[in-house]
Design a protein around this motif. Sequence first.
Motif, PDB file in Angstrom:
ATOM      1  N   GLN A 202     -34.720 -10.822  -6.009  1.00 40.24           N
ATOM      2  CA  GLN A 202     -34.527 -11.597  -7.231  1.00 40.24           C
ATOM      3  C   GLN A 202     -35.561 -12.718  -7.355  1.00 40.24           C
ATOM      4  O   GLN A 202     -36.162 -12.911  -8.407  1.00 40.24           O
ATOM      5  CB  GLN A 202     -33.117 -12.173  -7.278  1.00 40.24           C
ATOM      6  CG  GLN A 202     -32.030 -11.119  -7.365  1.00 40.24           C
ATOM      7  CD  GLN A 202     -30.643 -11.736  -7.456  1.00 40.24           C
ATOM      8  OE1 GLN A 202     -30.487 -12.901  -7.783  1.00 40.24           O
ATOM      9  NE2 GLN A 202     -29.620 -10.952  -7.148  1.00 40.24           N
ATOM     10  N   SER A 203     -35.766 -13.449  -6.267  1.00 38.13           N
ATOM     11  CA  SER A 203     -36.698 -14.582  -6.308  1.00 38.13           C
ATOM     12  C   SER A 203     -38.112 -14.190  -5.907  1.00 38.13           C
ATOM     13  O   SER A 203     -39.051 -14.949  -6.144  1.00 38.13           O
ATOM     14  CB  SER A 203     -36.205 -15.690  -5.370  1.00 38.13           C
ATOM     15  OG  SER A 203     -36.204 -15.242  -4.022  1.00 38.13           O
ATOM     16  N   ASN A 204     -38.283 -13.000  -5.296  1.00 37.12           N
ATOM     17  CA  ASN A 204     -39.587 -12.573  -4.773  1.00 37.12           C
ATOM     18  C   ASN A 204     -40.152 -13.611  -3.804  1.00 37.12           C
ATOM     19  O   ASN A 204     -41.311 -14.023  -3.888  1.00 37.12           O
ATOM     20  CB  ASN A 204     -40.568 -12.305  -5.917  1.00 37.12           C
ATOM     21  CG  ASN A 204     -40.193 -11.061  -6.711  1.00 37.12           C
ATOM     22  OD1 ASN A 204     -39.991  -9.991  -6.152  1.00 37.12           O
ATOM     23  ND2 ASN A 204     -40.064 -11.213  -8.021  1.00 37.12           N
ATOM     24  N   LEU A 205     -39.295 -14.023  -2.858  1.00 36.30           N
ATOM     25  CA  LEU A 205     -39.670 -14.990  -1.839  1.00 36.30           C
ATOM     26  C   LEU A 205     -39.174 -14.530  -0.479  1.00 36.30           C
ATOM     27  O   LEU A 205     -38.117 -13.895  -0.375  1.00 36.30           O
ATOM     28  CB  LEU A 205     -39.060 -16.366  -2.140  1.00 36.30           C
ATOM     29  CG  LEU A 205     -39.562 -17.111  -3.380  1.00 36.30           C
ATOM     30  CD1 LEU A 205     -38.740 -18.368  -3.604  1.00 36.30           C
ATOM     31  CD2 LEU A 205     -41.037 -17.446  -3.251  1.00 36.30           C
ATOM     32  N   PRO A 206     -39.915 -14.833   0.590  1.00 38.20           N
ATOM     33  CA  PRO A 206     -39.400 -14.549   1.940  1.00 38.20           C
ATOM     34  C   PRO A 206     -38.304 -15.537   2.309  1.00 38.20           C
ATOM     35  O   PRO A 206     -38.447 -16.746   2.106  1.00 38.20           O
ATOM     36  CB  PRO A 206     -40.635 -14.715   2.835  1.00 38.20           C
ATOM     37  CG  PRO A 206     -41.582 -15.556   2.054  1.00 38.20           C
ATOM     38  CD  PRO A 206     -41.289 -15.343   0.602  1.00 38.20           C
ATOM     39  N   ALA A 237     -26.085  -6.711   3.941  1.00 41.94           N
ATOM     40  CA  ALA A 237     -25.502  -6.469   2.617  1.00 41.94           C
ATOM     41  C   ALA A 237     -25.281  -7.772   1.847  1.00 41.94           C
ATOM     42  O   ALA A 237     -25.274  -7.778   0.615  1.00 41.94           O
ATOM     43  CB  ALA A 237     -24.179  -5.721   2.754  1.00 41.94           C
ATOM     44  N   GLN A 238     -25.110  -8.878   2.586  1.00 40.14           N
ATOM     45  CA  GLN A 238     -24.846 -10.169   1.948  1.00 40.14           C
ATOM     46  C   GLN A 238     -26.101 -11.040   1.808  1.00 40.14           C
ATOM     47  O   GLN A 238     -26.010 -12.175   1.354  1.00 40.14           O
ATOM     48  CB  GLN A 238     -23.795 -10.944   2.754  1.00 40.14           C
ATOM     49  CG  GLN A 238     -22.450 -10.246   2.846  1.00 40.14           C
ATOM     50  CD  GLN A 238     -21.792 -10.093   1.489  1.00 40.14           C
ATOM     51  OE1 GLN A 238     -21.629 -11.061   0.767  1.00 40.14           O
ATOM     52  NE2 GLN A 238     -21.421  -8.874   1.132  1.00 40.14           N
ATOM     53  N   SER A 239     -27.243 -10.503   2.196  1.00 33.84           N
ATOM     54  CA  SER A 239     -28.472 -11.305   2.196  1.00 33.84           C
ATOM     55  C   SER A 239     -29.123 -11.294   0.820  1.00 33.84           C
ATOM     56  O   SER A 239     -30.232 -10.776   0.633  1.00 33.84           O
ATOM     57  CB  SER A 239     -29.432 -10.783   3.262  1.00 33.84           C
ATOM     58  OG  SER A 239     -28.829 -10.862   4.533  1.00 33.84           O
ATOM     59  N   VAL A 240     -28.437 -11.863  -0.122  1.00 37.56           N
ATOM     60  CA  VAL A 240     -28.902 -11.940  -1.504  1.00 37.56           C
ATOM     61  C   VAL A 240     -28.986 -13.413  -1.888  1.00 37.56           C
ATOM     62  O   VAL A 240     -28.041 -14.178  -1.664  1.00 37.56           O
ATOM     63  CB  VAL A 240     -27.951 -11.192  -2.456  1.00 37.56           C
ATOM     64  CG1 VAL A 240     -28.449 -11.281  -3.883  1.00 37.56           C
ATOM     65  CG2 VAL A 240     -27.795  -9.745  -2.018  1.00 37.56           C
ATOM     66  N   GLY A 241     -30.118 -13.797  -2.453  1.00 35.06           N
ATOM     67  CA  GLY A 241     -30.335 -15.205  -2.762  1.00 35.06           C
ATOM     68  C   GLY A 241     -29.285 -15.807  -3.679  1.00 35.06           C
ATOM     69  O   GLY A 241     -29.007 -16.992  -3.621  1.00 35.06           O
ATOM     70  N   GLY A 242     -28.673 -15.003  -4.541  1.00 34.72           N
ATOM     71  CA  GLY A 242     -27.684 -15.522  -5.468  1.00 34.72           C
ATOM     72  C   GLY A 242     -26.355 -15.864  -4.818  1.00 34.72           C
ATOM     73  O   GLY A 242     -25.532 -16.568  -5.419  1.00 34.72           O
ATOM     74  N   LEU A 243     -26.117 -15.394  -3.589  1.00 35.77           N
ATOM     75  CA  LEU A 243     -24.853 -15.680  -2.913  1.00 35.77           C
ATOM     76  C   LEU A 243     -24.929 -17.021  -2.199  1.00 35.77           C
ATOM     77  O   LEU A 243     -25.920 -17.337  -1.538  1.00 35.77           O
ATOM     78  CB  LEU A 243     -24.541 -14.589  -1.886  1.00 35.77           C
ATOM     79  CG  LEU A 243     -24.069 -13.242  -2.425  1.00 35.77           C
ATOM     80  CD1 LEU A 243     -23.772 -12.281  -1.270  1.00 35.77           C
ATOM     81  CD2 LEU A 243     -22.827 -13.395  -3.285  1.00 35.77           C
ATOM     82  N   ALA A 337     -18.479 -27.245  -3.704  1.00 32.55           N
ATOM     83  CA  ALA A 337     -18.462 -25.788  -3.784  1.00 32.55           C
ATOM     84  C   ALA A 337     -19.594 -25.247  -4.653  1.00 32.55           C
ATOM     85  O   ALA A 337     -20.001 -24.098  -4.505  1.00 32.55           O
ATOM     86  CB  ALA A 337     -17.113 -25.321  -4.331  1.00 32.55           C
ATOM     87  N   GLU A 338     -20.123 -26.073  -5.550  1.00 30.90           N
ATOM     88  CA  GLU A 338     -21.215 -25.607  -6.404  1.00 30.90           C
ATOM     89  C   GLU A 338     -22.447 -25.272  -5.571  1.00 30.90           C
ATOM     90  O   GLU A 338     -23.134 -24.286  -5.826  1.00 30.90           O
ATOM     91  CB  GLU A 338     -21.560 -26.677  -7.437  1.00 30.90           C
ATOM     92  CG  GLU A 338     -22.656 -26.246  -8.413  1.00 30.90           C
ATOM     93  CD  GLU A 338     -22.960 -27.302  -9.450  1.00 30.90           C
ATOM     94  OE1 GLU A 338     -23.954 -27.142 -10.165  1.00 30.90           O
ATOM     95  OE2 GLU A 338     -22.195 -28.289  -9.531  1.00 30.90           O
ATOM     96  N   LEU A 339     -22.732 -26.085  -4.558  1.00 29.03           N
ATOM     97  CA  LEU A 339     -23.838 -25.800  -3.647  1.00 29.03           C
ATOM     98  C   LEU A 339     -23.439 -24.746  -2.631  1.00 29.03           C
ATOM     99  O   LEU A 339     -24.233 -23.888  -2.255  1.00 29.03           O
ATOM    100  CB  LEU A 339     -24.289 -27.084  -2.940  1.00 29.03           C
ATOM    101  CG  LEU A 339     -25.388 -26.943  -1.880  1.00 29.03           C
ATOM    102  CD1 LEU A 339     -26.672 -26.419  -2.517  1.00 29.03           C
ATOM    103  CD2 LEU A 339     -25.635 -28.278  -1.183  1.00 29.03           C
ATOM    104  N   GLY A 340     -22.190 -24.799  -2.175  1.00 25.92           N
ATOM    105  CA  GLY A 340     -21.715 -23.834  -1.186  1.00 25.92           C
ATOM    106  C   GLY A 340     -22.332 -24.032   0.175  1.00 25.92           C
ATOM    107  O   GLY A 340     -22.472 -23.077   0.946  1.00 25.92           O
ATOM    108  N   ALA A 341     -22.703 -25.267   0.500  1.00 25.70           N
ATOM    109  CA  ALA A 341     -23.323 -25.570   1.782  1.00 25.70           C
ATOM    110  C   ALA A 341     -22.998 -27.003   2.168  1.00 25.70           C
ATOM    111  O   ALA A 341     -22.533 -27.803   1.341  1.00 25.70           O
ATOM    112  CB  ALA A 341     -24.830 -25.366   1.710  1.00 25.70           C
ATOM    113  N   THR A 342     -23.238 -27.329   3.431  1.00 31.01           N
ATOM    114  CA  THR A 342     -23.012 -28.688   3.899  1.00 31.01           C
ATOM    115  C   THR A 342     -24.091 -29.625   3.395  1.00 31.01           C
ATOM    116  O   THR A 342     -23.840 -30.771   3.031  1.00 31.01           O
ATOM    117  CB  THR A 342     -22.987 -28.715   5.440  1.00 31.01           C
ATOM    118  OG1 THR A 342     -22.029 -27.751   5.915  1.00 31.01           O
ATOM    119  CG2 THR A 342     -22.613 -30.086   5.965  1.00 31.01           C
ATOM    120  N   ARG A 343     -25.330 -29.129   3.363  1.00 33.92           N
ATOM    121  CA  ARG A 343     -26.438 -29.937   2.871  1.00 33.92           C
ATOM    122  C   ARG A 343     -27.588 -29.021   2.482  1.00 33.92           C
ATOM    123  O   ARG A 343     -27.636 -27.855   2.862  1.00 33.92           O
ATOM    124  CB  ARG A 343     -26.910 -30.945   3.929  1.00 33.92           C
ATOM    125  CG  ARG A 343     -27.410 -30.317   5.209  1.00 33.92           C
ATOM    126  CD  ARG A 343     -27.846 -31.352   6.207  1.00 33.92           C
ATOM    127  NE  ARG A 343     -29.022 -32.088   5.739  1.00 33.92           N
ATOM    128  CZ  ARG A 343     -29.529 -33.154   6.374  1.00 33.92           C
ATOM    129  NH1 ARG A 343     -28.928 -33.622   7.467  1.00 33.92           N
ATOM    130  NH2 ARG A 343     -30.604 -33.756   5.914  1.00 33.92           N
TER     131      ARG A 343
END
Length: 384
Positions: A202-206, A237-243, A337-343
């Motif tokens: 999707q992002s065409n990035l490594p 299977a879960q390695s998608v940038g949008g997740l 939750a919008e970021l879905g990460a600690t930082r």
Amino acid sequence: MSIRTVNHAMPDPTVKDVLTSDHHELYDTLVARRYFAKFDRITGHLGRVAAEVEAEGRLTRTEARVLGRYLTAVAGTFRALNHKYLMTGRGEGAPRLTIDRHESGFPVAQELMTMAVDAQQAEKHLAGMPSEAELKDRMIRQIVGDQMVPTALQFALSQRYYYEALAAGGIFWARNDPDAQWIEDLGERRHFLVHWAVWDTQSNLPVVYLMDLEDSGKRPILNDAYRWPQAQAALMAQSVGGLKLLTIATGFDKDFADLHPKRLRRIILGPMYSASFTLQSGPISKVLEGAKAPEGEDWALVWTVEDLVSDREEEVKDGWFSTVGRQVYKLDPVAGAELGATRQDRMIILPEKPYQVLVEQNPRGLQGLRKFVVGAGGRLIPTL
């Protein structure tokens, strides 16, 4: 500059059209060579950035070594592609590199997928090609004897170099399946660093993933012919940038009762911005325009680290008579939750001239980024 737009216009654009509307072909010889020369410089700095982050205590030595291998592999991918497209613009049949000019600057994921297919046939191609020495000998004879530019032989040699690079390995592929490094034993659990990477479609990035995993199974995960393949498949299977990282980690935690993801990081290499090759808007556009930097110094690379850390582990019911440990992750107090990460930490790497303009303009949108400046002689200068 010769850059050709790939036209995907349709009355009713599909999802594929939206994703590919910013794809462009480099079809001029000098443009393609400048592009690869630019990334040769950029990838040469990435390892030094990782070393600086390690020195600051934000990566362990093992993590820095693992990340360093992926960064070296990204450089290997660009070297292989450089061989493949060395003859761009030197004939109608010469291949052309497709890049994503919007919020990427990197080759599109399809280029990496094609490389993976080519790699499977590399030995076969090499076996059917003349040797390097023979091709060079033919070139000399054609130049001296026939007084011709040996374009066809040059192309054949470039393709030989390309297949040799694929056969040698050390390439960042479209999919780099999970591997694991044992760290230590923690009582009845074993601590592993699991790592994998993808060229995000999707992002065409490594993108590189690092997971701190505790294993409470009867045998170590790497020696478990049942759990390890399943875990690898689930992670890929879960390695998608949008997740969000929270979605990936909680799903994995629920699917594997005896595997406990304590920390998950996603390192996104890019976008690469360049006044010559990419389309950008906002503050970075004004910085690059204002810098008017010479060729080779008109770029900036963003490096993003998303980090999700387990706050605690709670016992929850698993059936009538058993319980399992489930992670409760700490989320960013503002983004939540919008970021879905600690930082989330963002860094930008750029040469001195664009950095000087960045300091002068001091745009709000770039104030929160950690800056690494490439000085004279390629010296890396971290700034506050």
